[in-house]
Design an enzyme around this catalytic site. Sequence first.
Site, PDB file in Angstrom:
ATOM      1  N   HIS A 137       0.851  -1.198   0.000  1.00  0.00           N
ATOM      2  CA  HIS A 137       0.000   0.000   0.000  1.00  0.00           C
ATOM      3  C   HIS A 137       0.887   1.249   0.000  1.00  0.00           C
ATOM      4  O   HIS A 137       1.772   1.399   0.843  1.00  0.00           O
ATOM      5  CB  HIS A 137      -0.942   0.004   1.209  1.00  0.00           C
ATOM      6  CG  HIS A 137      -1.982   1.082   1.093  1.00  0.00           C
ATOM      7  ND1 HIS A 137      -3.190   0.880   0.452  1.00  0.00           N
ATOM      8  CD2 HIS A 137      -1.984   2.376   1.471  1.00  0.00           C
ATOM      9  CE1 HIS A 137      -3.889   2.007   0.456  1.00  0.00           C
ATOM     10  NE2 HIS A 137      -3.175   2.928   1.071  1.00  0.00           N
ATOM     11  N   ALA A 138       0.636   2.144  -0.942  1.00  0.00           N
ATOM     12  CA  ALA A 138       1.528   3.288  -1.145  1.00  0.00           C
ATOM     13  C   ALA A 138       1.587   4.186   0.087  1.00  0.00           C
ATOM     14  O   ALA A 138       0.577   4.416   0.756  1.00  0.00           O
ATOM     15  CB  ALA A 138       1.053   4.102  -2.344  1.00  0.00           C
TER      16      ALA A 138
ATOM     17  N   HIS B  54       2.603  14.425  -0.066  1.00  0.00           N
ATOM     18  CA  HIS B  54       2.990  14.226   1.344  1.00  0.00           C
ATOM     19  C   HIS B  54       4.454  14.603   1.550  1.00  0.00           C
ATOM     20  O   HIS B  54       4.813  15.301   2.499  1.00  0.00           O
ATOM     21  CB  HIS B  54       2.820  12.764   1.749  1.00  0.00           C
ATOM     22  CG  HIS B  54       1.404  12.299   1.885  1.00  0.00           C
ATOM     23  ND1 HIS B  54       0.465  12.946   2.645  1.00  0.00           N
ATOM     24  CD2 HIS B  54       0.769  11.208   1.377  1.00  0.00           C
ATOM     25  CE1 HIS B  54      -0.685  12.277   2.593  1.00  0.00           C
ATOM     26  NE2 HIS B  54      -0.528  11.228   1.827  1.00  0.00           N
TER      27      HIS B  54
ATOM     28  N   GLU C 122      -3.598  14.941   2.748  1.00  0.00           N
ATOM     29  CA  GLU C 122      -4.015  14.009   1.696  1.00  0.00           C
ATOM     30  C   GLU C 122      -4.387  14.723   0.395  1.00  0.00           C
ATOM     31  O   GLU C 122      -4.483  14.092  -0.651  1.00  0.00           O
ATOM     32  CB  GLU C 122      -5.210  13.170   2.173  1.00  0.00           C
ATOM     33  CG  GLU C 122      -4.923  12.294   3.380  1.00  0.00           C
ATOM     34  CD  GLU C 122      -3.821  11.277   3.144  1.00  0.00           C
ATOM     35  OE1 GLU C 122      -3.523  10.975   1.978  1.00  0.00           O
ATOM     36  OE2 GLU C 122      -3.236  10.808   4.147  1.00  0.00           O
TER      37      GLU C 122
ATOM     38  N   HIS D 212      -6.617   0.378   5.612  1.00  0.00           N
ATOM     39  CA  HIS D 212      -6.610   1.364   6.695  1.00  0.00           C
ATOM     40  C   HIS D 212      -7.222   0.847   7.995  1.00  0.00           C
ATOM     41  O   HIS D 212      -7.024   1.464   9.038  1.00  0.00           O
ATOM     42  CB  HIS D 212      -7.315   2.641   6.233  1.00  0.00           C
ATOM     43  CG  HIS D 212      -6.668   3.240   5.007  1.00  0.00           C
ATOM     44  ND1 HIS D 212      -6.748   2.635   3.760  1.00  0.00           N
ATOM     45  CD2 HIS D 212      -5.911   4.345   4.837  1.00  0.00           C
ATOM     46  CE1 HIS D 212      -6.074   3.358   2.876  1.00  0.00           C
ATOM     47  NE2 HIS D 212      -5.559   4.399   3.494  1.00  0.00           N
TER      48      HIS D 212
ATOM     49  N   TYR E 145      -9.479  11.392   3.869  1.00  0.00           N
ATOM     50  CA  TYR E 145      -9.566  11.246   2.410  1.00  0.00           C
ATOM     51  C   TYR E 145     -10.857  11.851   1.872  1.00  0.00           C
ATOM     52  O   TYR E 145     -10.905  12.339   0.747  1.00  0.00           O
ATOM     53  CB  TYR E 145      -9.471   9.778   2.002  1.00  0.00           C
ATOM     54  CG  TYR E 145      -8.194   9.122   2.451  1.00  0.00           C
ATOM     55  CD1 TYR E 145      -6.968   9.462   1.873  1.00  0.00           C
ATOM     56  CD2 TYR E 145      -8.193   8.171   3.462  1.00  0.00           C
ATOM     57  CE1 TYR E 145      -5.790   8.862   2.295  1.00  0.00           C
ATOM     58  CE2 TYR E 145      -7.022   7.565   3.890  1.00  0.00           C
ATOM     59  CZ  TYR E 145      -5.824   7.913   3.304  1.00  0.00           C
ATOM     60  OH  TYR E 145      -4.654   7.315   3.721  1.00  0.00           O
TER      61      TYR E 145
END
Length: 611
Positions: free
Chosen positions: A351-352, A385, A409, A510, A520
């Site tokens: 996951h990035a 980020h 975000e 998450h 988000y």
Amino acid sequence: MKLRPHILFAVLSLSLAACGGNGQTPETPPEGTTAELPSPAAAAAFVDEANASFREVWVGSESAAWDYYTNINDETAAALSKKEEASMEYTSIAIKRAATFDGLELTPDIRRQLDLIKLGSTLPAPDDAAKRAELANLSTEMSGLYGKGKYCKGEDCRDLGQLEDVLATSQNYDELLDAWEGWRTVSPPLEPMYERFVELSNEGAKEIGFEDTGALWRSGYDMPPAEFEAEVERLWSEVEPLYEELHCYTRAKLAERYGADKVPLDGPIPAHLLGNMWSQSWENLYPLLEPNPGQPSLDMTSALVAANYDPIKMVKTGEAFFTSLGLDPLPATFWERSMFSKPEAREVVCHASAWDVTYSDDLRIKMCIKINMEDLVTIHHELGHDYYYHYYYTLPILYQAGANDGFHEGIGDALALSITPAYLHQIGLMDEVTETPELVINKQMQDALAKIAFLPFGRMIDQWRWDVFSGKVTPDQYNQHWWDLRLKFQGVAAPRERPANAFDPGAKYHIPANTPYMRYFLAAILQFQFHKAMCEAAGYKGPLHTCSIYGSKEAGARLQAMLELGASKPWPDALEAMTGTRQMSAEPMLEYFAPLRAYLTEQNAGRSCGW
Ligand code: X8Z
Ligand code: ZN
């Protein structure tokens, strides 16, 4: 790790990490500072000391988290749990110390840092050392199980990336169903762990004066938590009608493809048909939904492959966007230390995420980059980020966070809104195109499938967690409540009855990683406010949906000024500096999508929308 905007960062750090080398937490105050009676001078001295101590524990936990997330094994897990535990321990101590200054008249700056100590934790731990260790272990283990997750049929095992590829490209109903259900075989073992995790973190939240962990999360927005909930509701009600139009159009097209027996025209859409493992963004449906065939292609994935892009070239393209605005190049260490591809020989969390491991410009990303348009946008997201980290790393560590977590975000996404056909032509990925009304609608559809489709998903995830943390929903209702909210907000349903042991929330990164999600949803809306402000700064005069700020130093300066504030001011101040308004608003998003909205209304005429 990551994406955690540092406030969360901070928070997560609580969960994620621990203190430096010698295993001692730096809780003992130097003589003559915080041992004094509460006074403004003692408060200021404590804030200095806390900044130094947090730096020590967070650098420890971030380093261990990087090692673990890029190489999951028992040793890295144990090391991370230890660091997390120490970080949580120091945080508990610091929160109690900070509380001794409650009621004192202090400068806004000192008061804000004291507040951030208390609010900065996403994973509050109980004071009891055994329970704290248990919580740290659970946190590490859940992330690891998710990262290593595989769906096996006999010897044939597929990881999340491979299963996502099926969801993205197949139009075979049964094949999609198999991949969708298959990934969800990974999460049932997480359920008992999650249950205990909720119990322990709630205990920690209560000890620091919050009703539960969700209440703590809702308190991080410079306003009372109830007001924040009302804000979320207001924003959602502004965009919900547009989502329903998109849902209606999409459902009709899917019914044409799969049959109205599989996709009933008055009900929710089966979750496995939306081109994404979680039905959270639908851009992979574009070929099926293209409004005006015969226009120049918007298929950037093919263009990237044809132009021989590799992961590095993808990231360089992202960096070039930022530097075109007059922002700094990424440091040399970024290129040496980042993970851009999935390694063969070890387990990692794909996951990035974006990192400043030492809170001192040690920027990195961790991603298993695929050569496609979705990942090019995600690269801009992650670099957003990293650029935030870069422009605030000289602030006290307590301020090394976004104005709020939605800002963090939203930065890279706001820039990615400038990836227009004209920009793509400029960088050689597209032939020169005339933006006919037909092409504009095609492009708007592509954007809406990513941005509008996401809104109810962004809205519902933490609704679920708030309800779980508050106890409104008990463990036996976890999965049912998840699907109740999926239905209510997204109009999406499980393709068929879920097994009794299903824990579908655990199949979304998450949840096991304990990353709050409302950020988000906020970012989905804020990014259009940022985009509009930067377009104005760039002197752009046309419609918002064709603006690209690429190359505008004025837009870059406006952005940099906001990034440099970090979390040092309440977020409305930062928003005002950037956009001239103190309110989050869906207005720019609705303005951006005005052409598509008219198109959808026309297309949906005669259809009965809703579910
Ligand atoms: O988790 C992410 C980023 C890292 S902060 C890749 N995103 C959310 C998700 O994947 O669910 C970006 C959009 C939403
Ligand atoms: Zn992110």
